[in-house]
Design an enzyme around this catalytic site. Sequence first.
Site, PDB file in Angstrom:
ATOM      1  N   ILE A  86       0.873  -1.170   0.000  1.00 24.74           N
ATOM      2  CA  ILE A  86       0.000   0.000   0.000  1.00 24.74           C
ATOM      3  C   ILE A  86       0.910   1.220   0.000  1.00 24.74           C
ATOM      4  O   ILE A  86       1.897   1.276   0.747  1.00 24.74           O
ATOM      5  CB  ILE A  86      -0.944  -0.004   1.226  1.00 24.74           C
ATOM      6  N   SER A  87       0.637   2.188  -0.860  1.00 24.88           N
ATOM      7  CA  SER A  87       1.504   3.359  -1.009  1.00 24.88           C
ATOM      8  C   SER A  87       1.432   4.265   0.221  1.00 24.88           C
ATOM      9  O   SER A  87       0.418   4.299   0.924  1.00 24.88           O
ATOM     10  CB  SER A  87       1.108   4.166  -2.246  1.00 24.88           C
TER      11      SER A  87
END
Length: 405
Positions: A86-87
Amino acid sequence: MNAIKLQYFLVLFSCFASSIGHAQSLSNWEQLCDLMVDEEVAGAGIENERVIAAIRRTPRHEFVPRAQRARAYYDMALPIGSQQTISPPFIVAYMTEQIDPQPTDRVLEIGTGSGYQAAVLSPLVKDVYSIEIVPELGRTAAKTLKRLKYDNVHTKIGDGFQGWKEHAPFDKIIVTCSPEKVPDPLVEQLAEGGLMIVPVGERYQQNLYLFRKREGELQSEALRATLFVPMTGTAEDQRQLQPDPTRPEVANGSFETVVGEKELPEGWHYLRQATVIENSADAADGQRYIHFANEEPGRGCRALQGFAIDGREVSKLSVKFHIRGKSIRPGQDRNQWPYVAITFYDKRRRMLATEAIGPYRDSFEWIHVLRDIEVPVHSREAIIRIGLLGATGELDLDGIEVSAE
């Protein structure tokens, strides 16, 4: 330390403490999210108020595995399984801001991942169409988005290289994985005048590009260096340049190449309080060097870069660099000093070990450092981290080299 910073770390501490055997209360998550947004999103340069509000309202902890929830409101990438991440919230906010989301927009997202980026887009646009190539991730994200009632987000499992033709054209396209070049189907499915943001490049050397479609062609603007997982499927099959894990190296270690209007150093990402200085008379190597400056103990002041390495083939790294300091003092504790640190990860992107060169204190002129460090045998990639790393003062680095010993 200012009041917001102190409160941020107190809440983080309580979050870690109570996460052992206990669920977090809603108020704790909301408070932690608010403080993260103030410190790491708005405080790091995001200006669009609608985007800031969307990040503030999106419960990131709902989009990460339970084992990672205590870190949900750190501004960092987190593993979500299947070798995907997940960024960081800042990157999500930055990419969202760049495409200028409007209430009437129909947006295509390539790389659903956990569903977090789609959730942030949801209140900002009319519809989000999101594609995930990994079936397990796609199904989990769809369930999470449905449970949290993001009703205008439509998901499917498939190869994002092909886009989603039946719902085209799209006003905006956001790609959250990195192809070597922009897939032709995405160009075709972008509406005339539409915007598309894509991290383009090699596995560890990528730049975020903003594209605008004019008369059927893409006009490009380089924004900043970044690091995303590769776009798999057709995009990976067509990739011509692959990193060589038996010959690890740092790109642009002398900071001679810059990108974007702000002249950020190519190849280096997650920059905080970092500036490239052009002064051949003062540089230790070439025409430019990177300068870090921080006045607030504990505040982020760094630059990162990833590279491939195979611990089965490379047992030792030779690390070289030039470094200079001015009035360097510790950060919030005695462990926050400047280092040149390399963290090693296995094939599942689990951290194995960190080797740090330093610390560096007080004031000193340019010195040349040469050090050998051990490589864990299970290493498959690594990240080098430079900067003040929470300390205060000024720090300059130049001529960074990494090579197999």
